[in-house]
Design an enzyme around this catalytic site. Sequence first.
Site, PDB file in Angstrom:
ATOM      1  N   LYS A   1     -29.353 -18.773  25.613  1.00  0.00           N
ATOM      2  CA  LYS A   1     -28.637 -17.868  26.500  1.00  0.00           C
ATOM      3  C   LYS A   1     -29.590 -17.297  27.533  1.00  0.00           C
ATOM      4  O   LYS A   1     -30.800 -17.468  27.427  1.00  0.00           O
ATOM      5  CB  LYS A   1     -27.966 -16.747  25.700  1.00  0.00           C
ATOM      6  CG  LYS A   1     -28.936 -15.923  24.850  1.00  0.00           C
ATOM      7  CD  LYS A   1     -28.193 -14.909  24.014  1.00  0.00           C
ATOM      8  CE  LYS A   1     -27.698 -13.779  24.875  1.00  0.00           C
ATOM      9  NZ  LYS A   1     -27.109 -12.692  24.089  1.00  0.00           N
TER      10      LYS A   1
ATOM     11  N   GLY B   1      -6.967 -23.081  23.870  1.00  0.00           N
ATOM     12  CA  GLY B   1      -8.401 -23.251  24.043  1.00  0.00           C
ATOM     13  C   GLY B   1      -8.701 -24.098  25.254  1.00  0.00           C
ATOM     14  O   GLY B   1      -7.810 -24.469  26.018  1.00  0.00           O
ATOM     15  N   HIS B   2      -9.958 -24.389  25.425  1.00  0.00           N
ATOM     16  CA  HIS B   2     -10.385 -25.209  26.553  1.00  0.00           C
ATOM     17  C   HIS B   2     -11.609 -26.009  26.134  1.00  0.00           C
ATOM     18  O   HIS B   2     -12.523 -25.460  25.526  1.00  0.00           O
ATOM     19  CB  HIS B   2     -10.699 -24.324  27.759  1.00  0.00           C
ATOM     20  CG  HIS B   2     -10.954 -25.100  29.003  1.00  0.00           C
ATOM     21  ND1 HIS B   2      -9.950 -25.731  29.684  1.00  0.00           N
ATOM     22  CD2 HIS B   2     -12.093 -25.350  29.671  1.00  0.00           C
ATOM     23  CE1 HIS B   2     -10.477 -26.354  30.744  1.00  0.00           C
ATOM     24  NE2 HIS B   2     -11.772 -26.135  30.750  1.00  0.00           N
ATOM     25  N   THR B   3     -11.597 -27.307  26.460  1.00  0.00           N
ATOM     26  CA  THR B   3     -12.688 -28.198  26.067  1.00  0.00           C
ATOM     27  C   THR B   3     -13.237 -28.910  27.294  1.00  0.00           C
ATOM     28  O   THR B   3     -12.461 -29.420  28.105  1.00  0.00           O
ATOM     29  CB  THR B   3     -12.183 -29.248  25.056  1.00  0.00           C
ATOM     30  OG1 THR B   3     -11.575 -28.564  23.964  1.00  0.00           O
ATOM     31  CG2 THR B   3     -13.321 -30.104  24.530  1.00  0.00           C
TER      32      THR B   3
ATOM     33  N   ALA C   1     -21.806  -1.893  29.493  1.00  0.00           N
ATOM     34  CA  ALA C   1     -21.401  -3.079  28.736  1.00  0.00           C
ATOM     35  C   ALA C   1     -21.384  -2.778  27.243  1.00  0.00           C
ATOM     36  O   ALA C   1     -22.362  -2.287  26.692  1.00  0.00           O
ATOM     37  CB  ALA C   1     -22.348  -4.228  29.034  1.00  0.00           C
TER      38      ALA C   1
ATOM     39  N   CYS D   1     -32.142 -20.327  18.313  1.00  0.00           N
ATOM     40  CA  CYS D   1     -30.697 -20.447  18.146  1.00  0.00           C
ATOM     41  C   CYS D   1     -30.000 -20.527  19.497  1.00  0.00           C
ATOM     42  O   CYS D   1     -30.053 -21.537  20.184  1.00  0.00           O
ATOM     43  CB  CYS D   1     -30.179 -19.292  17.300  1.00  0.00           C
ATOM     44  SG  CYS D   1     -30.787 -17.696  17.798  1.00  0.00           S
TER      45      CYS D   1
ATOM     46  N   ASP E   1     -19.570  -4.158  23.182  1.00  0.00           N
ATOM     47  CA  ASP E   1     -19.334  -5.404  22.469  1.00  0.00           C
ATOM     48  C   ASP E   1     -18.120  -6.141  23.012  1.00  0.00           C
ATOM     49  O   ASP E   1     -18.090  -7.364  23.024  1.00  0.00           O
ATOM     50  CB  ASP E   1     -19.143  -5.119  20.973  1.00  0.00           C
ATOM     51  CG  ASP E   1     -20.403  -4.563  20.363  1.00  0.00           C
ATOM     52  OD1 ASP E   1     -21.430  -5.244  20.440  1.00  0.00           O
ATOM     53  OD2 ASP E   1     -20.376  -3.431  19.846  1.00  0.00           O
TER      54      ASP E   1
ATOM     55  N   ASP F   1     -17.380  -8.915  17.466  1.00  0.00           N
ATOM     56  CA  ASP F   1     -17.354  -7.918  18.546  1.00  0.00           C
ATOM     57  C   ASP F   1     -16.083  -7.066  18.501  1.00  0.00           C
ATOM     58  O   ASP F   1     -16.104  -5.897  18.892  1.00  0.00           O
ATOM     59  CB  ASP F   1     -17.469  -8.607  19.913  1.00  0.00           C
ATOM     60  CG  ASP F   1     -18.913  -8.980  20.247  1.00  0.00           C
ATOM     61  OD1 ASP F   1     -19.821  -8.220  19.862  1.00  0.00           O
ATOM     62  OD2 ASP F   1     -19.122  -9.997  20.911  1.00  0.00           O
TER      63      ASP F   1
HETATM   64 CO    CO Z   1     -21.603  -7.378  19.997  1.00  0.00          CO
HETATM   65 CO    CO Z   2     -20.687 -10.838  22.006  1.00  0.00          CO
HETATM   66 CO    CO Z   3      -8.112 -25.159  30.720  1.00  0.00          CO
END
Ligand code: CO
Ligand code: CO
Ligand code: CO
Length: 350
Positions: A22, A140-142, A50, A19, A52, A92
């Site tokens: 990362k 948003g940002h694309t 750290a 999936c 969520d 989160d």
């Molecule tokens: Co989380």
């Molecule tokens: Co997360």
């Molecule tokens: Co931007």
Amino acid sequence: MISTINNIRLTQTVKGAGCAAKLAPGDLDRALCGLDLPVDDNLLVGLEQADDAGVYKISDDLALVQTIDFFPPMVDDPYAFGQIAAANALSDIYAMGGIPKTAMNVVAFPAKTMDISILRLIIEGGLNKMREAGVVLVGGHTVEDSELKYGLSVTGFIHPDRILTKRCLLAGDCLVLTKPVGTGIISTAIKAGLAGQAIIDTVTRNMATLNRDAASIMLGFTVHACTDITGFGFLGHLAEMVVYSGCGVRIKAANVPLYPESLEWAAMGLIPAGTYNNRSFRGAFVDFDMNVSQKVQDLLFDPQTSGGLLIAVAAREADMLVAALHANGVESAAIVGEVVAEPAERIIVE
Ligand code: CO
Ligand code: CO
Ligand code: CO
């Protein structure tokens, strides 16, 4: 051009297996280690331990809770991918005990090779979940990228005294998990063309299900700690709770809700790379009883997309919490183990 929507398989456009592509767990720690991070008294939850989501105090009764999540598609249906990515990003906020309020789209789109109508369907799917969550899209940002990715940056509200972190496990608590485990293996099977429509539908519906109802029910009980199960897998996220709290846990593997199909594919060795990364990063904290089979061990490290909440609740209320979850449609919720004082910082799976 519209006909390309019907033919394209989104998961075939993802590089690598499994999936979410990362960083391996631990890589980010190495990148951040020793950096001079800004300090602020109002930062209640930050990078140091750290969690969520980050939490920033505005007043004595209000704090912002902020998070971001985006990844490549793990299902072929663009609308469902949008729903899943949004539900996952919102999760989160719920895991911290917060209420999501605003969101921003984060998009990487291969405009040269993919029809723009696919992006429209993805964003429609995301909007569907934002609407369900009572969240307003503010922007948003694309960017153009060779690999499609979508997700949200989400901001919510929380009371500064009612933040549920990963670190407040209490010996004697029961651990409750609200969704089945195995979406990483199933995503790998989908990419390999092995998954039938029935399991694709089931796993898609579960990944697109908001953790909102589970979270709002949980807030009515004596809950000490909570997290949501995502890329590090059930045992990876549990290891964080154990390390941060100094407690130990005993897990009954047979009580952990699993997709039966994921067990079959695990036995076939259809294991995403993330499983091995998770195991090599956190395996040292885990003692498996001899009776726990290799395929179940693999599943407990399987990276999840939009997994359930893992809740540490006072033992006397655990059955009531699970009954309330079942009564409100969180059908897979189960007591999967207990928190113990000794052995400290260990996960015993039996
Ligand atoms: Co989380
Ligand atoms: Co997360
Ligand atoms: Co931007």
